[in-house]
Motif scaffolding. Sequence first.
Motif, short mmCIF file in Angstrom:
data_model
loop_
_atom_site.label_atom_id
_atom_site.label_comp_id
_atom_site.label_asym_id
_atom_site.label_seq_id
_atom_site.Cartn_x
_atom_site.Cartn_y
_atom_site.Cartn_z
N PRO A 186 0.81 -1.23 0.00
CA PRO A 186 0.00 0.00 0.00
C PRO A 186 0.84 1.27 0.00
O PRO A 186 0.44 2.28 -0.60
N SER A 203 -4.38 -5.34 -3.98
CA SER A 203 -3.28 -4.37 -4.11
C SER A 203 -2.03 -5.03 -4.68
O SER A 203 -1.29 -4.42 -5.46
N ALA A 238 0.44 5.09 4.47
CA ALA A 238 -0.49 4.07 4.02
C ALA A 238 -0.30 2.76 4.77
O ALA A 238 -1.27 2.10 5.15
N CYS A 248 -6.84 2.36 -1.14
CA CYS A 248 -5.97 2.58 0.02
C CYS A 248 -6.49 3.73 0.88
O CYS A 248 -6.50 3.64 2.10
#
Length: 868
Positions: free
Chosen positions: A37, A194, A282, A359
């Motif tokens: 992320p 992701s 993140a 995210c």
Amino acid sequence: MANEHSPLLVHGVYSMMEGSPKSNPRKLNTFFGVMVPTILSMFSIVLFLRTGFVVGHAGLLHGFLMLFVAYFIISLTILSICAISTNGAVEGGGAYFMISRSLGPEFGGSIGLMFYLAKVCACGVYVLGLVEAILDIFGKDPGECCIESHRSAVSHGVRVLPQGYWYTVLYSSVVLLLCMVVCLVGAHIYAKASFIILLVVTVSLISIIISPLILSPQHFNITHTYGNNHTVTVNPSYTGFNSTTLKNNLGPQYSLDYSTNTMMSFATVFAVMFTSCTGIMAGANMSGELKNPSESIPKGTIMAVSYTFTVYVLLFLLLGSTCDRLLLINDYAVFQRVNVWPPFVTIGVYCASLSAAMCSMIGASRILHALALDQLFGLPLAPATVTSSSGNPWVSVLYTWALVQCTLFAGQLNVIAGIVTVFYLLAYAAVDLACLALEWASAPNFRPTFQFFSWHTCLLGIISCVVMMFVINPVYSSASIVLLLLLLLFLHYRSPTSSWGYISQALIFHQVRKYLLMLDSRKDHVKFWRPQVLLMVANPRSSCQLICFVNQLKKGGLFVLGHVQIGDLDLLPADPVQSQYNFWLSLVDKLGVKAFVDLTLSPSVRQGTQHLLRITGLGGMKPNTLVLGFYDNCYPEDYFLQDPANFPPVRHAESPRALHPEEYVSIIQDAIKMGKNVCLGRYFFQLPPETKGIRGNDNVDTIDVWPTNLLSPGSASYADVSSLFLLQMACVLNMANRWRRARLRIFVCVESELGDQGWLAKEEQFRELLGKLRIRAAIKIVAWDNVARMCRGPNSESQKLTEDFLCAVNALLREHSSTAAVRFLYLPHPPSSSQLSQQYLTQLDTLTRDLGPTLLIHGVTPVTCTEL
């Protein structure tokens, strides 16, 4: 808070014994939970659509300078993140959790809410950016005249999507719905999605890097339309690897930006460049889903930032050595134009935008969930505490989805996009501030396993983030700081309580200790003397007015409430005093006085008072004045009739006293022997209670001072230590806010028939003394020949005084001071024999009977000074 969400102790040593929580299993490791992320957040859409813009306007040298400065700034914050995250268990909420547990609920809640709103707006920006990128390829031509004629080959023949405001909202809502579904399924699915997106982006990057090795030099024709009729055509070229191109692209060439029609500068280009660096949190925002956040957050964040920095350096070099500056300045999609297969870059843009949106949504929902659990904003966020059986805060996801949906109705978020970066920077500065505060507090429990930081890096990080905020947008920066202050005030007055510990207390302790060591009692001087009071309180229920009065009398000095509980620790299973401190501190808060509390357990009140006189205070801050309530037969009134729980009820008329007359007088003697001034307060329950916000009354009060030892007329002196101390205390009270408007009256007793120099001479002599002491007061001459005649002799001791004389003095006082708000009287020295204690108290009782609020004062230390 009653239901504390995440006290650190619960997740420290004890959590190892209890095992991991069943309701919130942690599944993600360092790679999937932090690295992926963070990398995708830092790349986002800026990597593909703004790298050429930066190199084209700034050149390689300025571009590398911007890159190094930007990464230097975020690296300072990363050091703080690593330090805080390795100092204990980190729960859900990421940056909010770190800030709130370090700086307290007010600051943490304010920054947490702003960081959440930034994430919400950022999600909207990424969704709209993705929709615009899709429409750029697949959207039907809306017929507008301000369209650049530089579309790639992919765009031809597939333009099937209708365009317009409501279509943009529709497409954005569909994309947002997809993000919400992924986030509702859970962080584990998000991590897998992701990872797939990261693979796609990596393939896009590989295609960008290998394209110069395959493509031959090319020339392009790009036309821009400005306004309604003004068109500009440029003919840039792609040269491949070329030393001349590299040399031409070294220096800066800031020019007009074709999309905004504004002139670029170092600051504006740097602001665009820095937006790619705002994704470092993140991974930290996923702290609630990490198996080992204290290890994963620092390791994953550092690796992700190092990777993105390397990629940016390579792309800067690649563009600077292969592309004409005209091409870089006039085409945001330069990577797509010079790629072996343009759809690689198109797909990379889509995936990066989609990943950044997901995210932001999942990070925002975790922050909101943590805010809700901490109950900082009350009922509006209460539903956000609900989680699924796997621990996924699905209600927080729905909250976030609804807010992002609202932002999508703006259609364009260019205005909001700037404040997103400013909010991010404010959060980074707060993390640096949290780490700086922990480091400066020198708390023994601040032992992060990550050691590569210092207070210098924290301070530099704070300054860098704040400077960058104002470089990017001064208006938004000022507005964000105002919003932060408003939220701070809201949370402060809402007074949320927590068991997290307050860093402010640690910092205050650290600084106070240093200054107390500097406060040397050997350097005390009478010019700077101030009252430092120990007020002995038997029961606060009957002493509140006296406590408030002494608070006005302290003049910025030390004020301690002392209490002695009778008992023997050897006969008790635990110290009963410790449990009472919170009640006394609550009393201090309720009365609004600036006082400390000191309690002791002793076999007698006298011994306990001796202990407190000796050990209360620290260093140069120790009591110099003892204040006691008066010893009489008055039935004490209960000031807290509506609060029966905290303190025992007042003494009943039939109840025996805990303190005998001999012991009470002995306490006065002990204090004088120990060099302490003594004050006895009587009838202060008659003093009107203080009203907050009101200074003084409509009627002007008077403070009456009788500096003469009224129980020894023949030895009267107006310049002895005790008389001067009495004058000083009256003057101090007159300086207090509530008594500032009161008139000070000093009564001078004279005996004209005993050969005195005369009333006028006596008054002039005393007025000269007041002038030297700079005391503004009205002098009243009182002839008391008849009263003094009733005394058996001029040198009579107190124990030889007659009842008639005492009654006459009392009548004199009531005649002249009946309207006074408070009276200051001279307290004679107590008798040395304990057998005379009762007689001494009887004399004082007769002297002050029915006078109203009266303070009897005996001073032993010089307190006045006539020098400059």
